[in-house]
Design an enzyme around this catalytic site. Structure first.
Site, short mmCIF file in Angstrom:
data_model
loop_
_atom_site.label_atom_id
_atom_site.label_comp_id
_atom_site.label_asym_id
_atom_site.label_seq_id
_atom_site.Cartn_x
_atom_site.Cartn_y
_atom_site.Cartn_z
N GLU A 316 -26.33 44.93 54.19
CA GLU A 316 -26.75 46.32 53.97
C GLU A 316 -26.71 46.67 52.49
O GLU A 316 -27.59 47.35 51.98
CB GLU A 316 -25.88 47.30 54.77
CG GLU A 316 -25.80 47.04 56.27
CD GLU A 316 -27.15 46.85 56.95
OE1 GLU A 316 -28.14 47.44 56.51
OE2 GLU A 316 -27.21 46.07 57.94
N GLU A 338 -36.39 42.25 55.58
CA GLU A 338 -35.35 41.67 56.44
C GLU A 338 -35.19 40.15 56.24
O GLU A 338 -34.07 39.65 56.14
CB GLU A 338 -35.63 42.00 57.91
CG GLU A 338 -35.55 43.49 58.23
CD GLU A 338 -34.25 44.16 57.83
OE1 GLU A 338 -33.27 43.45 57.53
OE2 GLU A 338 -34.21 45.40 57.80
N1 0A1 Z 1 -32.49 47.77 58.82
C1 0A1 Z 1 -31.31 47.49 59.58
C2 0A1 Z 1 -31.56 47.25 61.01
C3 0A1 Z 1 -31.73 48.43 61.89
C4 0A1 Z 1 -32.93 48.67 62.47
C5 0A1 Z 1 -33.09 49.70 63.36
C6 0A1 Z 1 -32.00 50.50 63.63
O1 0A1 Z 1 -32.08 51.53 64.48
C7 0A1 Z 1 -32.21 51.42 65.74
C8 0A1 Z 1 -30.80 50.27 63.05
C9 0A1 Z 1 -30.66 49.24 62.16
C10 0A1 Z 1 -30.75 46.20 59.06
O2 0A1 Z 1 -31.47 45.22 58.93
O3 0A1 Z 1 -29.59 46.14 58.80
ZN ZN Z 2 -31.63 44.33 57.29
#
Ligand code: 0A1
Ligand code: ZN
Length: 874
Positions: A316, A338
């Site tokens: 994060e 990602e």
């Molecule tokens: N971007 C975050 C992942 C994430 C995606 C959707 C969410 O809500 C339901 C929550 C987190 C990561 O890659 O850490």
């Molecule tokens: Zn992420």
């Protein structure tokens, strides 16, 4: 490489989609159009309440380009109170959930007021209540559940946020950026105002209000700026936050050293919440975490939990650059942030721990989660072409295969050129919403290397299969390679991929690297490579360190694998040789063919006795591949045959090498608070050895396990022992389960383990146990962690889930249907357990299909679950 096409696979694009219901329309990548209106600034005013919250939004909007289309603001479940444009009540229409306003001028100020209901928000998207606090989750499309807004990642705005609420209920008020003002109101209320100087897409907006306490620290950046760090939790959890804080500081320093990336604000906050759909979220300067990835101490968290916390905190934090400063143009580009960020967190974990063991773990995750996805009905490219519900695309393909893709760029370019490329990427696209193509272009421009052939890894789904054979004549060895790509949904015809293979030749007699490692790139359907000066019988060491995310079948005799398992100069390749040896025995056993247990036993024994290998590596190497991994290698899956084959091999190892396993189990000398890689390795080997021993004499193993359980001064040993005991038929089993429950039932994260261990048990009656646990007063279907601990874990328990009477299928289908009414996102993530129904023996295949059909026929199905089941059935 010249032959490899990088175009967008024309035959794939025209292939038919899964049948779609009209309300569940697919969004297509090729339909991307820049936004009609931009919103350079937004001011939000929250009147906070758990039951009802009022949100006033002021948007400065700007027409983008020349057109006369109206302003279209996304919304979802909002109760509209008022709309005005430039201070005057405004004409508007609703287009489904969206608010449409005709605006004549090129610029305007639009104000909306809505009410929302956090405590009724069981989807946990938007603003919701968790344990008396309020928090947000906006990625991917949750912001539209808070206010009307163009909810897409390429609309970047500067945010000002004012929160007001009851000071006793919400003593702490947090949002993104800097706290610029605060004050008291009447009636015990107070307020705070935040400004975030960095324009951001709305999916990175966050707000937290609640009774929280902080573990505070600071970090001085490479240019000498002091950053205040805080980890916010409930007061009782404060003692469990130090590891997360240490991990954060390590990650901040690592990103400066390895990527030259410095933190850019004066504050960085992490908040832990107990109800969260995913692992954590990278909201600008206000990361919100599933408490499972924050809270840890020796008593309650395993070594794996500690490692996961470090990994997720780093992930994060790294998003601050790879995600926040440079974001995605549209959700098809999700892997831009990602895949790259997973590669960054993997490299971080390797650097602060043991690189070889980390690589083994990453590959195990890839094989267990991504390979099945890539070969089943839900297969999609790293950069998907279409989706119905974007939440379904937070997948192992986008994350983990995406990371492998970045790793291949790193391998091909080398560390130095790769770094030049990422420097250029960050510089060129800072403050922008970029694409995967932009990333590759930056790498190419900075390194002067043509990477166009590799772009097919973004667009072509499926795992390449490679066959390898080494011929030897005189002093020359010739490596013959062939690649093959199976069709995947909507991509019937495939093209060859460029596959970078780190390869070396090991001498069979000397055990030395007689041809040093070189990088070869297989980019034709068939290709041969020569190795000179081969002075003794050559052994093939290929795809070293797993340089490409492929399945490789190399023609190698068991004796060759045994030799490589001991002598290969690449640690990962040694592990692979061992796994191959075991896999050959397991698949032969599952097919009812004769099994060569002796070579496996010999290799395990040599590994256990080796003085050169560390305990963590030994534990990984002797771990018998799981039923799931074996199933992936079978043409027709018979779970009972696979399980029996695995049991037989484990028993043969335990019977033949009980003494050595016992010695590994007993090796000690570490205390529970020692988190060094060595201490972790000793603990891991202790439990892996115990697991193998339990396949031999059950009664003795139960005693050993109970002794480990009782003596444990840390959760790793305790959970390890209980994990072995739950699969045994011994009186110690229930004693230990009860003792665990009685001691930890007030700690939600530890109680999750209690559910998960029983759902993962390798027993004939696991389905019955799981059905009983679903009625347990502590089973809470609305809490994603608890639901995953029981139902999610059970769906991954190959033997039990696929029990021949079909009751496992019924249980999971019932759970998905029930959960879908509350939290579609979490429900949909359990559907893939049914995905590979076509590969199972006919009886199970039919029952799995029936379960999917029953889910599909449920009235009022969410878009999330609809997409997963309809694609699974197509
Ligand atoms: N971007 C975050 C992942 C994430 C995606 C959707 C969410 O809500 C339901 C929550 C987190 C990561 O890659 O850490
Ligand atoms: Zn992420």
């Amino acid at each position: 490489m010249a032959d490899v096409r990088t175009s967008n696979l024309p035959d794939a694009e025209t292939a038919p989609e899964a049948p779609l219901s009209p309300t569940h329309m697919a969004i297509r990548r090729e339909d991307y159009r820049p936004p009609d209106w931009l919103v350079p600034e937004i001011s939000l005013k929250f009147d906070l309440g758990i039951e009802t919250t009022r949100v006033r939004a002021t948007l400065s909007v700007e027409r983008n380009g020349q057109h006369d289309r109206p302003l279209n603001l996304d919304g979802d479940g909002l109760e509209l109170v008022a709309v005005s444009v430039n201070g005057q009540p405004a004409e508007h229409q609703m287009d489904g959930p969206a608010l449409v306003i005709d605006i004549a001028a090129d610029r305007a100020t639009v104000e909306t007021e809505v009410t929302i209901h956090p405590s009724a928000n069981t989807k946990l998207m938007g603003l919701y209540a968790s344990n008396g606090m309020l928090c947000t989750q906006c990625e991917a499309e949750g912001f539209r559940r808070i206010t009307f807004f163009p909810d897409r990642p390429d609309v970047l705005s500067k945010y000002t946020v004012r929160m007001e609420g009851n000071a006793a209920a919400f003593p702490i008020l947090l949002s993104n950026g800097n706290r610029v003002a605060e004050g008291k109101g009447g009636d015990g209320r107070h307020w705070a105002e935040y400004e975030d100087p960095f324009p951001k897409p709305c999916y990175l907006f966050a707000l937290v209000a609640g009774d929280l306490k902080a573990n505070r620290d600071s970090f001085t950046t490479m240019s000498g700026r002091k950053v205040d760090l805080a980890i916010w939790v409930r007061e009782a959890d404060l003692p469990k936050t130090q590891h997360a804080m240490n991990s954060l500081k390590l990650a901040m320093a690592w990103d400066e050293k390895v990527y030259g990336r410095e933190y850019d604000l004066d504050q960085f906050n992490i908040v832990a919440v107990s109800d969260f759909n995913m692992g954590a979220m990278e909201n600008k300067s206000l990361n919100i975490f599933n408490s499972a990835y924050v809270l840890a101490d020796q008593e309650t968290a395993t070594d794996a939990d500690f490692d996961n916390i470090a990994r997720v905190v780093a992930h994060e934090y790294f998003h601050n650059w790879s995600g926040d400063r440079v974001t995605c143009r549209d959700w098809f580009q999700l892997s831009l942030k990602e895949g790259f960020t997973v590669f960054r967190d993997q490299s971080f974990s390797a650097d602060v721990g043991s690189p070889a063991v980390k690589r083994i773990e990453d590959v195990r995750v890839l094989r267990a989660a991504q390979f099945p996805e890539d070969q089943g009905p839900l297969a999609h490219p790293v950069r998907p072409d279409s989706y119905i519900e974007i939440s379904n695309f937070y997948t192992a393909t986008v994350y983990n295969k995406g990371a492998e893709l970045i790793r291949m760029f790193h391998t091909v370019l080398g560390a130095e050129k790769f770094r030049k490329g990422t420097d250029l990427y960050f510089e060129r696209h800072d403050g922008e919403a970029a694409t995967c193509d932009d990333f590759v272009k930056a790498l190419e421009d900075a390194s002067g290397t043509d990477l166009s052939a590799f772009k097919i890894w973004y667009s072509q789904a499926g795992t390449p299969k490679v066959k390898a054979r080494l011929d030897h004549e005189g002093s020359t060895a010739t490596l013959h390679l062939e690649q093959h790509e199976d069709p995947t949904p909507r991509q019937p015809n495939k093209q060859p991929m460029p596959i970078p293979l780190k390869t070396a030749i090991i001498g069979e007699e000397s055990g030395a690297e007689i041809c040093p490692e070189r990088l070869i790139v297989l980019d034709q359907p068939k290709q041969s490579f020569r190795f000179e000066n081969v002075s003794e019988t050559p052994l093939l060491s290929i795809n070293r360190n797993f340089s490409a995310p492929i399945m490789i079948t190399a023609e190698r005799r068991p004796q060759e694998l045994d030799k490589l398992a001991q002598a290969d100069t690449d640690a990962f390749a040694r592990y692979e040789a061992m796994q191959e040896l075991m896999m050959a025995a397991l698949t032969a056993g599952a097919r009812g063919e004769p099994v060569d247990c002796d070579t496996v036993i010999k290799a395990i024994s040599a590994t256990l006795k080796s003085n050169a290998l560390d305990p963590a590596f030994k534990a990984e190497a002797i771990l018998v591949p799981s039923d799931t991994l074996v199933a992936e290698r079978m043409d027709v899956v018979d779970p009972d045959a696979i399980h029996a084959s695995r049991d037989r091999l484990r028993k043969a190892i335990a019977d033949a090498r009980g003494e050595e396993l016992l010695a590994a189990h007993r090796s000690d000398g570490v205390s529970g608070d020692d988190l060094s890689p060595k201490a972790k390795g000793i603990r891991r080997l202790r439990t892996v050895a115990l697991g193998l021993l339990s396949a031999g004499d059950e009664a003795t193993a139960a005693e050993l396990a109970k002794a480990q359980f009782d003596r444990a001064d840390n959760m790793t040993d305790r959970q390890g022992a209980l994990g072995v005991l739950v699969s045994l038929d011994a009186p110690q089993r229930q004693e230990a389960l009860d003792a665990f429950y009685n001691r930890f039932h007030d700690d939600a994260l530890v109680l999750d383990k209690w559910f998960a261990l029983q759902a993962a048990a390798q027993r004939r009656d696991t389905v019955d146990q799981v059905l009983k646990l679903a009625q347990h007063p502590d089973f809470v279907i609305t809490n994603p962690n608890r639901l995953r601990s029981l139902a999610g874990m059970f769906g991954g328990n190959h033997w039990a889930f696929h029990s021949a009477d079909g009751r496992g299928y019924k249980f999971l289908a019932d759970m998905i249907i029930a959960a879908d009414k509350l939290n579609p996102q979490v429900a949909a993530r359990m559907v893939p357990a049914f995905g590979r129904w076509r590969r199972f023996e006919p009886k199970r295949s039919a029952m799995m299909r029936e379960a999917l059909e029953r889910i599909a026929a449920t009235p009022g199905l969410s878009r999330d679950v609809y997409e997963q089941v309809s694609k699974s059935l197509a």
